[in-house]
Design an enzyme around this catalytic site. Sequence first.
Site, PDB file in Angstrom:
ATOM      1  N   LYS A  55       0.839  -1.175   0.000  1.00  0.00           N
ATOM      2  CA  LYS A  55       0.000   0.000   0.000  1.00  0.00           C
ATOM      3  C   LYS A  55       0.880   1.232   0.000  1.00  0.00           C
ATOM      4  O   LYS A  55       1.732   1.410   0.856  1.00  0.00           O
ATOM      5  CB  LYS A  55      -0.894  -0.003   1.231  1.00  0.00           C
ATOM      6  CG  LYS A  55      -1.865   1.150   1.228  1.00  0.00           C
ATOM      7  CD  LYS A  55      -2.983   0.889   2.192  1.00  0.00           C
ATOM      8  CE  LYS A  55      -4.051   1.959   2.037  1.00  0.00           C
ATOM      9  NZ  LYS A  55      -5.261   1.598   2.727  1.00  0.00           N
TER      10      LYS A  55
ATOM     11  N   ASP B  68     -11.534   4.804  10.777  1.00  0.00           N
ATOM     12  CA  ASP B  68     -12.026   4.596   9.415  1.00  0.00           C
ATOM     13  C   ASP B  68     -12.481   3.150   9.209  1.00  0.00           C
ATOM     14  O   ASP B  68     -12.166   2.521   8.206  1.00  0.00           O
ATOM     15  CB  ASP B  68     -10.936   4.971   8.398  1.00  0.00           C
ATOM     16  CG  ASP B  68     -11.530   5.214   7.001  1.00  0.00           C
ATOM     17  OD1 ASP B  68     -12.772   5.270   6.879  1.00  0.00           O
ATOM     18  OD2 ASP B  68     -10.748   5.332   6.041  1.00  0.00           O
TER      19      ASP B  68
END
Length: 790
Positions: free
Chosen positions: A500, A597
């Site tokens: 990522k 999140d």
Amino acid sequence: MEGLAIWVLLSSSFSILLVSYGGDTLTPYQNLTDGKTLVSSDGTFELGFFTPGDSKNRFLGIWYKKITSLTVVWVAHRDVPLANTSGVLKLTQQGILTLQNDTNGFIWSSNSSRSIANPVAQLLNTGNFVIGGANDSNAENYLWQSFDYPTDTLLPGMKHGINFVTGIDRQVSPWKTTSDPSRGDTIFRMDPRGFPQQLLLTNSIELFRSGPWNGLRFSGSPGLKPNPLYTYEFVFNKEEVYYMFELINSSVYSRLTLNTNGVLQRLTWNYRTQEWVVYLNVPADNCDHYLLCHAYGSCIIGNSPVCGCLDKFVPKSQKDWDRADWSSGCVRKTPLDCQKGDGFLKYTGVKLPDTRNSWFNWSMTLDECHKVCLNNCTCMAYANLDIRARGSGCLLWFGNLVDIRQLLENGQDIYIRMASSELSPSFPVFLSSASWTSFRLKMGQPVVMYYILNHYVVQYYKRSTVYAQQNCFPSKLIIHSSIHCTRQGMLEDGQEVAVKRLSMYSSQGVDEFKNEVICIAKLQHRNLVRLLGCCIEGEEKMLIYEYMPNNSLDTFIFDQTRNSLLDWPTRFRIINGIARGLLYLHQDSRLRIIHRDLKAANVLLDIDMNPKISDFGMARSFGGNETQANTQRVVGTYGYMSPEYAVDGHFSVKSDVFSFGVLVLEIVSDKRNRGFFHQDHHHNLLGHAWILFNKGRSLELIDARMGDSCYLSEVLRSIHVALLCVQQSPEDRPSMSSVVLMLGGEGTLPQPKEPGFFTKRNLFFEADTSSSNNAAMSVNDISITQLDAR
Ligand SMILES: *[C@@H]1O[C@H](CO)[C@@H](O)[C@H](O)[C@H]1NC(C)=O
Ligand SMILES: *[C@@H]1O[C@H](CO)[C@@H](O)[C@H](O)[C@H]1NC(C)=O
Ligand SMILES: *[C@@H]1O[C@H](CO)[C@@H](O)[C@H](O)[C@H]1NC(C)=O
Ligand SMILES: *[C@@H]1O[C@H](CO)[C@@H](O)[C@H](O)[C@H]1NC(C)=O
Ligand SMILES: *[C@@H]1O[C@H](CO)[C@@H](O)[C@H](O)[C@H]1NC(C)=O
Ligand SMILES: *[C@@H]1O[C@H](CO)[C@@H](O)[C@H](O)[C@H]1NC(C)=O
Ligand SMILES: *[C@@H]1O[C@H](CO)[C@@H](O)[C@H](O)[C@H]1NC(C)=O
Ligand SMILES: *[C@@H]1O[C@H](CO)[C@@H](O)[C@H](O)[C@H]1NC(C)=O
Ligand SMILES: *[C@@H]1O[C@H](CO)[C@@H](O)[C@H](O)[C@H]1NC(C)=O
Ligand SMILES: *[C@@H]1O[C@H](CO)[C@@H](O)[C@H](O)[C@H]1NC(C)=O
């Protein structure tokens, strides 16, 4: 090896004079003279005198009765021949078998330290000739048994190994020639030094080493696997160590025999062709020859020459190696420096090196193993002792590593000690134990990557290649930097990883970033995605995670066809898993992380559909300057954000609880909270669930396909808990520990109050979008990284 070469063994011809004695037993008042035999009760084996090949001598032995070409599996007195047919076998009153000739000359006797009343010798159906009490069939009580004294053949049920209590060492050695059963030069035995291994030796020189047992097979016998012919086991404890096989169908004849050429063969009788067929030869190929490539060499069959040095090693004498003389072996490119701190490099797919100078512990984990090896400068490598499940136990090597080969199948992992500079070639060591190197973000370019192993901060690096981009999920794109993207990568050792790339927005310094990564990499929970490491170059930061084959939860529940793949038990397991992962972040981990999140896209699914929360800690850690309770920047996703967080920037564990509640309702209903539409009202999913709950019609939330009545109470409970989680006031929401208990059916469920943000019209961001912000806000499930609250 098994099944590698099947060729037919021409059976040698033996002559034999047969007159059956009838029974299978011999008692003290009977004599077995030449010409008479004992036959096992099912007629498989026969015991008596025979003449091998073109010999003139007679021997007492056991052979397969039903096979026409004489196949002898045991010889009593292989080194002392009988000149003629004058041999007589007797059983003494004390239970000792004696073989004498007609002048009462001693030829052979059985050996026993005990004696019993009424002894009897019996030839069993297994081919084992035993002495026991007349009415005592307990094998433990045998005074003596031929299975303890193998000749050249291991029969089914025969233990190949050592009994540490009695000192019996069951070794196999070949006949000298097909006409002479006396002991040949080769032996096949279990060597108990270090961790036991089977060894094939000629005049004490090793020919072949099986390697240590790894729970499934010997490390060097990759072909030993479940098969229709036989089962096998390896037993190693304080009393004994042995390998043994048993036939699945006992009317099939199969044996392991060390032939006169010193080759161990598994032979199976073919009834149709009336021949013994070879299923296995040991050694099987050139690389099976012990020590061929010497220290730190690795044998690769198919390579020319077969020997090479392990990665990071070079020939000790290049001149010798150029002449295909590998006897000097290989040495490390960079010598070890234990004081400065070494590390370990993982090698995969190998036959483990000789374990005669090894140490082991069954109960240690690989992490503990690593630690012990690291702390002892003479420890050169470690590996799991048992590779079953996820691996367990610890095997440590001291001294040079020898007799390693690369295997095409069923090879193992080993971690070999390496100078730290070899692990991180170009950069100085940071943080006393960490090292960071650069990467280039070009496809297929080699990347030196920082690799964090388990709990221990930075002990292990891997030179790795992050392969070409395969997946770039647009949903992970982030506002302000369009490079927040997840790729699938692969380390050199074949481990798949998710890579990522973080956006450049963070002003956080490199050292801070590294500290955060190290902290977060230490968090381990089965419901959290594991962070394996990261790369940094200038502004560029990448995180390397374990790869999750089943992608994220949103790709299932929000997909009209794929959602049918998730039955209720799976969903409930996912809900519980997420709850436990979140509880760990909130309470159990030392860092006390607030995710900020949590959403379906951030819940990844492993191969068994276990949920793993991803991106945890990143929001808190890389989001910039913030206090515990307030932030200048709201990080999160619309539809999952609690009112106090979205509106006031006030966040706490209870804002995660809110997101969790939303997620549960989404999992139950297969609907997104945001973008939810209902013809009767203008509420979002929370509002809809709230209305149905109050009308006692909660079950209308779930997909009809899922409505299996046996799970209804779980479904209702989940909805109820979810509504408790999404209550307007953070104080009213339960903590994750209560949530876990409530989901588990413990504790009474209080009545929920009205949820926060349940009607679309009071959503602050809808008012907000009109005034200042951009179109991206209307896109579902976009993580907002920068949003000035008020
Ligand atoms: C067994 O052999 C011995 C001599 O070897 C003989 O004295 C004895 O009679 C024999 N017994 C039987 C039952 O044949
Ligand atoms: C065995 O050999 C000896 C001497 O060589 C002889 O006396 C004896 O009769 C022989 N026995 C048999 C059964 O042939
Ligand atoms: C009988 O055995 C003894 C001892 O092994 C041996 O010296 C003798 O020659 C043998 N006699 C016969 C006839 O085989
Ligand atoms: C019998 O046992 C003793 C002690 O266990 C051993 O020393 C001897 O070699 C054995 N003899 C035979 C023939 O196996
Ligand atoms: C063994 O059993 C048989 C019959 O079951 C019996 O006749 C015999 O006496 C027994 N022998 C001993 C030693 O117990
Ligand atoms: C066992 O093997 C024999 C001989 O090949 C065969 O006839 C028999 O059917 C087998 N039995 C089983 C249970 O497979
Ligand atoms: C093996 O490891 C376990 C766990 O670390 C430890 O308790 C045990 O004492 C060790 N055994 C030996 C023989 O070192
Ligand atoms: C390292 O291991 C070896 C072999 O087990 C042992 O003899 C030695 O004492 C160990 N050294 C330390 C410092 O533990
Ligand atoms: C999860 O992934 C594994 C391995 O890729 C696959 O075999 C399995 O079918 C997947 N499960 C679902 C529900 O898609
Ligand atoms: C973070 O905020 C605190 C207090 O508001 C301030 O003292 C500190 O310098 C800030 N740090 C950074 C990196 O901006």
